[in-house]
Design a protein around this motif. Structure first.
Motif, short mmCIF file in Angstrom:
data_model
loop_
_atom_site.label_atom_id
_atom_site.label_comp_id
_atom_site.label_asym_id
_atom_site.label_seq_id
_atom_site.Cartn_x
_atom_site.Cartn_y
_atom_site.Cartn_z
N LEU B 138 0.82 -1.22 0.00
CA LEU B 138 0.00 0.00 0.00
C LEU B 138 0.86 1.28 0.00
CD1 LEU B 138 -2.88 1.20 0.12
CD2 LEU B 138 -2.63 1.24 2.59
N VAL B 152 5.93 8.91 5.50
CA VAL B 152 4.79 9.10 6.39
C VAL B 152 3.88 7.88 6.39
CG1 VAL B 152 2.81 10.55 6.90
CG2 VAL B 152 4.89 11.57 6.03
N THR B 153 3.60 7.33 5.19
CA THR B 153 2.67 6.19 5.15
C THR B 153 3.25 4.98 5.87
OG1 THR B 153 3.46 5.89 2.90
CG2 THR B 153 1.19 6.59 3.18
N ILE B 155 5.27 4.93 8.35
CA ILE B 155 5.18 5.14 9.80
C ILE B 155 3.76 4.85 10.28
CG2 ILE B 155 5.23 6.89 11.61
CD1 ILE B 155 7.50 8.22 9.96
N MET B 156 2.77 5.33 9.53
CA MET B 156 1.38 5.07 9.90
C MET B 156 1.10 3.56 9.85
SD MET B 156 0.32 7.99 10.60
CE MET B 156 1.64 9.17 10.67
N MET B 157 1.66 2.89 8.82
CA MET B 157 1.45 1.44 8.70
C MET B 157 2.10 0.69 9.86
SD MET B 157 -0.43 0.92 6.06
CE MET B 157 -0.29 -0.70 5.32
N TYR B 159 2.03 1.67 13.01
CA TYR B 159 1.07 1.69 14.12
C TYR B 159 -0.13 0.82 13.80
CZ TYR B 159 3.85 5.26 16.31
OH TYR B 159 4.88 5.92 16.91
N ILE B 160 -0.62 0.92 12.54
CA ILE B 160 -1.77 0.09 12.17
C ILE B 160 -1.39 -1.38 12.31
CG2 ILE B 160 -3.38 -0.47 10.32
CD1 ILE B 160 -2.87 2.38 9.22
N TYR B 163 -1.28 -2.56 16.05
CA TYR B 163 -2.57 -2.84 16.68
C TYR B 163 -3.26 -4.02 16.02
CZ TYR B 163 -1.81 1.52 19.12
OH TYR B 163 -1.27 2.49 19.90
N LEU B 164 -3.10 -4.15 14.70
CA LEU B 164 -3.71 -5.28 14.00
C LEU B 164 -3.13 -6.60 14.50
CD1 LEU B 164 -5.59 -6.23 11.71
CD2 LEU B 164 -3.63 -6.15 10.19
N LEU B 166 -1.56 -7.23 17.34
CA LEU B 166 -1.95 -7.52 18.72
C LEU B 166 -3.37 -8.08 18.76
CD1 LEU B 166 -0.50 -4.52 20.74
CD2 LEU B 166 0.49 -6.75 20.29
N PHE B 167 -4.25 -7.49 17.94
CA PHE B 167 -5.62 -7.98 17.88
C PHE B 167 -5.66 -9.42 17.38
CE2 PHE B 167 -9.17 -8.73 14.92
CZ PHE B 167 -10.20 -8.79 15.84
N GLU B 283 2.14 -2.82 23.65
CA GLU B 283 1.91 -1.82 22.60
C GLU B 283 3.19 -1.02 22.30
OE1 GLU B 283 -1.48 0.54 23.48
OE2 GLU B 283 -2.86 -1.13 23.26
#
Lengths: 325, 373
Positions: B138, B152-153, B155-157, B159-160, B163-164, B166-167, B283
């Motif tokens: 992506l 930037v993307t 870095i955002m990925m 964090y996403i 959390y994904l 861990l879930f 986290e």
């Protein structure tokens, strides 16, 4: 109604640090220097600010400081140390023509190591967490002003002095960038440095100013982030410097748009942290991880929509070469 | 004459400037140790501690085996960052791709060990690579077609992805008792291939061989194939590459995906280890991806250089483990390695110094200008 105000009050806690740090990034990038080190500078500033609070609050006796004056001094120390730290980035990228992303990354890596190492050295029980006596900084309600309907609860209740400092910085940043000779010259150095150079402006000097201002604001922003949202500094500012970078891009390098996008991101972050108290969202029973993802997913979506016609400073990231055409 | 031309070759020059960066970083670390030593009154510890950092990994076979153990994941994330860097892309998201790789390897190892039998480990490894590659897809597409900065993307990925994963771990492979993922059974772990016998008593893993293969493959892709040439051309000058008929968009996406595959493999080799490390549900973004940046930068983005740099950082890491003997915390290692990254950013300074010495006789100092490679 109280939930509504709670969300908005919390939004400031998340939005103001993003605003201040992104404005810092704006000064650096408008002068032509990419500053990916915002995260590291935030942490570095927050560290010295927290150490100041830690030391001055340690003796709870008569000599100990407390209250808003202590916080303001700590903010200045955080900003000052951030500015000094950012000079490393300025030297590498302006004088040494280094790759600005690499130099910025080095600052990010270094500050994490530095903060943990020296927190262990300075704290009395040698742990990496630095406790902050944050209770004395919280403002329940500003006298008089908090009685104004709607605006009172929104702006003057359950707040910190940092919120107002953030707004003041926004006004100053807007004024400096658009209404002063300095600001216009800075922008020229980021758009077409050769032309600025030909007009007798020292590109090197302006870029040093740009990076140092960004260091000051990012360092201050680090402490502004820690004070309302945490009771200790634990070797990280939780990726806020990177989020601020996204805010800066979404804000198209313009102060007012940065303000709006900081509010947007602050709102997203708030929803991720307070969804439990909103009956509608809590009732959905979605796992907490999904709410925590939302700000980052929103960032990507927003950037995907807005980046195609982006107005990044034209000379951003390119070392200045006076002979180039 | 031939020897001299080798000394002046580009590769040698990169090597010297990396060496100088290492020296500068080590000296900086030593200075910090001295200051801390003076303030703590343990000045006598400074030199022995510093010696421990450098020598622990080299003084015994066991020590070197441990260096290899720590070097393997660093080598993979380093290759990931270096590969994207060759196309002018800065993949800060190796950590996120690493996490997706880890989860995939754990999931396959835990749930499909009986189905796949002794082939489990290799299937888990390959699928982990695929997962990492998909996670980098992506950001690659957005960079190529929507002009969204990959920094930037990714870095955002991160964090996403955090959390994904861990879930997903909590949903599918959770061990409540330890708040961690279930351990991978023996079928899912990478075999030793007899390497553990070479370094008795150390933590060395069979993954060393896989890392060596990866280094060779990446070296060949970058230097001997059309694909590698196209990717590097895009990194050097995107406009020129476009003009020469290279599909610029495709190159960006492809480079990110290969980078992601390498990071995903890093995530797999860490947990498919016979030492059975625990994947804790916390986290925090794992530091492997960021360490990979340091490795790639010190290795000047070449495959061989990255492998050598990963050995060096692993050496520091093994040395840092020995710090408990002294009154210094082991974060001194991170201070040293991050200052090395900063000093490698000043490579032009060092290159000028080196050129000055090489060309001293002719008094003909060549200034090296620009260029991150």
């Amino acid at each position: 109604m109280s939930i509504f105000y709670l969300i908005l009050q919390n939004m400031w806690f998340f939005a103001i640090p993003l605003l201040v740090v992104a404005l810092g990034g704006m000064f650096s990038e408008r002068s032509g220097i990419v500053n990916i080190a915002l995260e590291g500078i935030m942490l570095f500033g927050a560290f010295w600010g927290c150490m100041f609070l830690y030391w001055t609050s340690a003796g709870t006796g008569s000599g100990a400081m407390s209250g808003q004056l202590q916080l303001i001094i700590a903010l200045l120390i955080a900003g000052g140390s951030g500015a000094v730290y950012s000079l490393l980035h300025a030297y590498a990228s302006i004088d040494m023509n280094a790759d600005q992303t690499i130099s910025g990354t080095a600052l990010n890596l270094f500050s994490t190591a530095f903060v943990i190492f020296f927190a262990r050295l300075f704290t009395s029980n040698h742990v990496q967490q630095i406790k902050i006596p944050s209770t004395s900084f919280h403002i329940e309600a500003v006298p008089l002003l908090s009685k104004i309907p709607f605006i009172g609860p929104l702006l003057f209740e359950n707040t910190y002095i940092t919120t107002y400092i953030g707004i003041i910085i926004l006004v100053i940043a807007w004024f400096v960038l658009y209404k002063t000779r300095f600001g216009l010259r800075l922008v020229a150095c980021g758009e077409f440095p050769q032309a600025a150079d030909a007009a007798g402006i020292s590109v090197r000097k302006m870029r040093y100013f740009g990076v140092t201002i960004s260091g000051f604001l990012a360092g201050m922003g680090g402490l502004i982030f820690i004070i309302p949202t945490s009771v200790e500094l634990n070797g990280t500012v939780a990726g806020y410097g990177f989020l601020a970078l996204a805010v800066l891009i979404f804000g198209q390098w313009k102060p007012l748009r940065i303000f709006y996008s900081a509010l947007f991101f602050g709102f997203m972050k708030t929803m991720a942290s307070v969804y439990m108290v909103i009956p509608f969202l809590a009732g959905l029973g979605m796992p907490s991880q999904f709410y925590k993802m939302i700000p980052y997913i929103a960032t990507i979506i927003v950037l995907a929509i807005s980046s195609k016609n982006s107005h990044a400073p034209a000379a951003e990231g390119i070392p200045f070469d006076s002979g180039k055409r | 004459m031939k020897k001299q031309s080798f000394l002046k070759s580009k590769g040698a020059l990169s090597f010297y400037s990396s060496l100088l960066a290492i020296c500068a970083g080590l000296i900086f670390g030593l200075i910090i140790l001295f200051f801390v030593g003076i303030s703590q009154g343990s000045i006598g510890d400074v030199l022995p501690a510093f010696w421990t950092i450098i020598s622990t990994g080299l003084s015994s076979l066991k020590g070197f085996g441990n260096v290899l153990y720590f070097a393997v994941p660093l080598c993979f994330t380093g290759l990931a960052v270096a590969f994207a860097f060759k196309t002018g892309l800065f993949n800060i998201g190796a950590s996120g791709q690493f996490l997706l790789g880890s989860f995939t390897a754990i999931y396959i190892g835990v749930h499909y060990a009986e189905t796949f039998g002794s082939a489990t480990w290799i299937i888990a490894l390959l699928l982990a690579g695929v997962a990492g590659g998909l996670w980098a897809l992506l950001p690659g597409i957005l960079q190529a077609y929507r002009n969204v900065n990959v920094v930037v993307t990714t870095i955002m990925m991160n964090y996403i992805g955090l959390y994904l994963v861990l879930f997903l771990i909590k949903k599918t492979t959770y061990l409540q008792l330890k708040n961690a993922a279930l351990p991978i059974p023996v079928e899912g772990r990478i075999p030793y291939f007899g390497i553990n016998n070479l370094f008795p008593g150390s933590k060395v893993q069979g993954a060393v061989l896989i890392a060596i293969i990866a280094v060779i493959i990446i070296h060949i892709i970058l230097n001997k194939t059309n694909l590698g040439f196209e990717l590097k051309a895009c990194g050097h000058n995107a406009d020129a590459a476009k003009y020469a008929g290279i599909n610029h968009h495709r190159s960006i996406v492809l480079s990110m995906v290969i980078s992601g595959i390498l990071a995903g493999l890093a995530g797999a080799v860490v947990y498919q280890s016979q030492t059975m490390p625990i994947f804790s549900v916390v986290e925090t973004i794992p530091s492997y991806g960021f360490d990979g940046i340091a490795v790639a930068l010190l290795g000047q983005s070449s495959a061989i250089g990255t492998a050598l740099a990963s050995l060096f950082f692993a050496l520091l890491k093994v040395g840092g483990e020995g710090m408990q003997l002294y009154s210094f915390s082991k974060e001194i290692i991170d201070i040293i390695s991050s200052s090395i990254v900063y000093f490698s950013a000043l490579s032009i300074l060092f290159r000028n110094v080196i050129n000055y010495f090489i060309n001293k006789k002719t008094k003909d100092t060549v200034k090296v200008v620009g260029g991150k490679n």
